[in-house]
Design an enzyme around this catalytic site. Structure first.
Site, mmCIF file in Angstrom:
data_model
loop_
_atom_site.group_PDB
_atom_site.id
_atom_site.type_symbol
_atom_site.label_atom_id
_atom_site.label_comp_id
_atom_site.label_asym_id
_atom_site.label_seq_id
_atom_site.Cartn_x
_atom_site.Cartn_y
_atom_site.Cartn_z
ATOM 1 N N GLU A 1 -51.320 137.303 -18.338
ATOM 2 C CA GLU A 1 -49.753 136.875 -18.261
ATOM 3 C C GLU A 1 -49.341 136.031 -16.896
ATOM 4 O O GLU A 1 -49.138 136.934 -15.983
ATOM 5 C CB GLU A 1 -49.149 137.932 -18.914
ATOM 6 C CG GLU A 1 -47.583 137.027 -19.031
ATOM 7 C CD GLU A 1 -46.897 137.801 -19.696
ATOM 8 O OE1 GLU A 1 -47.092 138.972 -20.932
ATOM 9 O OE2 GLU A 1 -45.637 138.210 -19.531
ATOM 10 N N ARG B 1 -41.020 132.351 -14.007
ATOM 11 C CA ARG B 1 -39.841 133.479 -13.749
ATOM 12 C C ARG B 1 -39.785 132.989 -12.094
ATOM 13 O O ARG B 1 -38.746 133.612 -11.542
ATOM 14 C CB ARG B 1 -40.160 135.578 -13.256
ATOM 15 C CG ARG B 1 -39.931 135.923 -14.591
ATOM 16 C CD ARG B 1 -39.821 137.081 -15.195
ATOM 17 N NE ARG B 1 -40.455 137.611 -15.886
ATOM 18 C CZ ARG B 1 -40.799 139.284 -16.159
ATOM 19 N NH1 ARG B 1 -40.267 139.644 -15.047
ATOM 20 N NH2 ARG B 1 -41.336 139.360 -17.487
ATOM 21 N N THR C 1 -42.509 135.240 -20.634
ATOM 22 C CA THR C 1 -40.981 134.555 -20.355
ATOM 23 C C THR C 1 -40.929 133.495 -20.742
ATOM 24 O O THR C 1 -39.537 132.527 -20.239
ATOM 25 C CB THR C 1 -40.562 134.913 -18.467
ATOM 26 O OG1 THR C 1 -41.564 135.928 -18.164
ATOM 27 C CG2 THR C 1 -39.127 135.479 -18.822
ATOM 28 N N LYS D 1 -44.762 140.777 -28.863
ATOM 29 C CA LYS D 1 -44.358 141.982 -28.092
ATOM 30 C C LYS D 1 -43.303 143.393 -27.659
ATOM 31 O O LYS D 1 -42.179 142.788 -29.184
ATOM 32 C CB LYS D 1 -43.977 141.398 -26.475
ATOM 33 C CG LYS D 1 -43.541 141.241 -25.683
ATOM 34 C CD LYS D 1 -43.249 141.030 -24.282
ATOM 35 C CE LYS D 1 -42.644 140.709 -23.404
ATOM 36 N NZ LYS D 1 -43.067 141.102 -21.776
HETATM 37 C C1 3PG Z 1 -42.888 142.143 -19.401
HETATM 38 O O1 3PG Z 1 -42.634 140.776 -18.914
HETATM 39 O O2 3PG Z 1 -42.813 142.323 -19.782
HETATM 40 C C2 3PG Z 1 -41.814 142.900 -17.767
HETATM 41 O O3 3PG Z 1 -41.462 141.811 -16.944
HETATM 42 C C3 3PG Z 1 -43.468 143.762 -17.393
HETATM 43 O O4 3PG Z 1 -42.658 144.740 -17.088
HETATM 44 P P1 3PG Z 1 -42.820 145.665 -15.815
HETATM 45 O O5 3PG Z 1 -43.238 144.671 -14.960
HETATM 46 O O6 3PG Z 1 -42.160 146.471 -16.034
HETATM 47 O O7 3PG Z 1 -44.601 145.815 -15.603
#
Ligand code: 3PG
Length: 211
Positions: free
Chosen positions: A43, A47, A71, A131
């Site tokens: 993924e 961001r 995101t 999710k």
């Molecule tokens: C996401 O988008 O699911 C999280 O930002 C990923 O989380 P992590 O950086 O804590 O693994």
């Protein structure tokens, strides 16, 4: 790949690397290393200022990898990532606007939920793989287990604060399809071009997630 094929791929890998990357060449290198170590679905989050271009170039450079976009916060982003060839889309949450836009598109899509009401909204729009975010805050195993009562056909991807250490326990819960996280390819590791560490962490994640 259609939604079923992507779900099957996530079911096989059980771990989805999440990238926050702003540099095209570094992102491509990182995705190649992840794939070499068994993680051929990723993924890429929207961001960073350059994220859409990074996504587009990784899609082109890594046709053997299932490259999704994360995101996603707006209907425009759903259209934009589909236009550059994203294999799937993921959001940290859900709104009616976003769910409608995703349902009207052909992009395989996983909305984010933090509890039962979100999940009911997701189901209203036909999404039963979601999710669960942020995993470490909502107490994801307990949450997934509890939601499995009223919603037995839903499967969860747990993300947010997942680590190599927490992953095995999370994956034991039967309605957990996979976990996602950035721990094997953090923005810092990508920025530092620390490919050896990313390679080792990816291999550990891939092996640790295997049934
Ligand atoms: C996401 O988008 O699911 C999280 O930002 C990923 O989380 P992590 O950086 O804590 O693994």
């Amino acid at each position: 790949m259609n939604l079923n094929a992507i779900v099957a791929k996530l079911d096989q890998l059980r771990v989805l690397p999440i990238l926050v990357a702003d540099d095209v060449q570094r992102a491509i290198r990182c995705v190649e290393i992840l794939a070499e170590n068994g993680l051929d679905a990723v993924e890429i989050t929207l961001r960073t200022p350059n994220a859409l271009r990074v996504l587009a170039e990784v899609v082109k450079a890594c046709p053997h990898v299932c490259v999704g976009a994360g995101t996603l916060l707006s209907a425009e982003q759903i259209r934009a990532v589909q236009d550059v060839g994203a294999g799937f889309g993921i959001s940290p949450g859900i709104t009616a606007t976003l769910a409608r836009a995703a349902a009207d598109s052909t992009l395989p899509y996983f909305p984010g939920v933090g509890g039962a009401s979100d999940l009911m909204l997701a189901l209203e729009h036909g999404f039963n793989v979601v999710k669960l975010f942020p995993s470490d805050v909502v107490g994801s195993v307990k949450m997934a287990k509890a939601l499995g009562g009223p919603f037995p056909d839903v499967r969860f991807c747990l993300t947010g604060g997942v680590t190599q250490e927490s992953m095995p326990q999370l994956l034991q819960q039967s309605n957990v399809l996979c976990v996602g996280g950035s721990w094997m390819c953090t923005a810092g590791l990508i920025e530092a071009q620390d490919w050896a560490t990313i390679s080792a962490l990816a291999l550990a994640a891939s092996n640790g997630a295997r049934r």
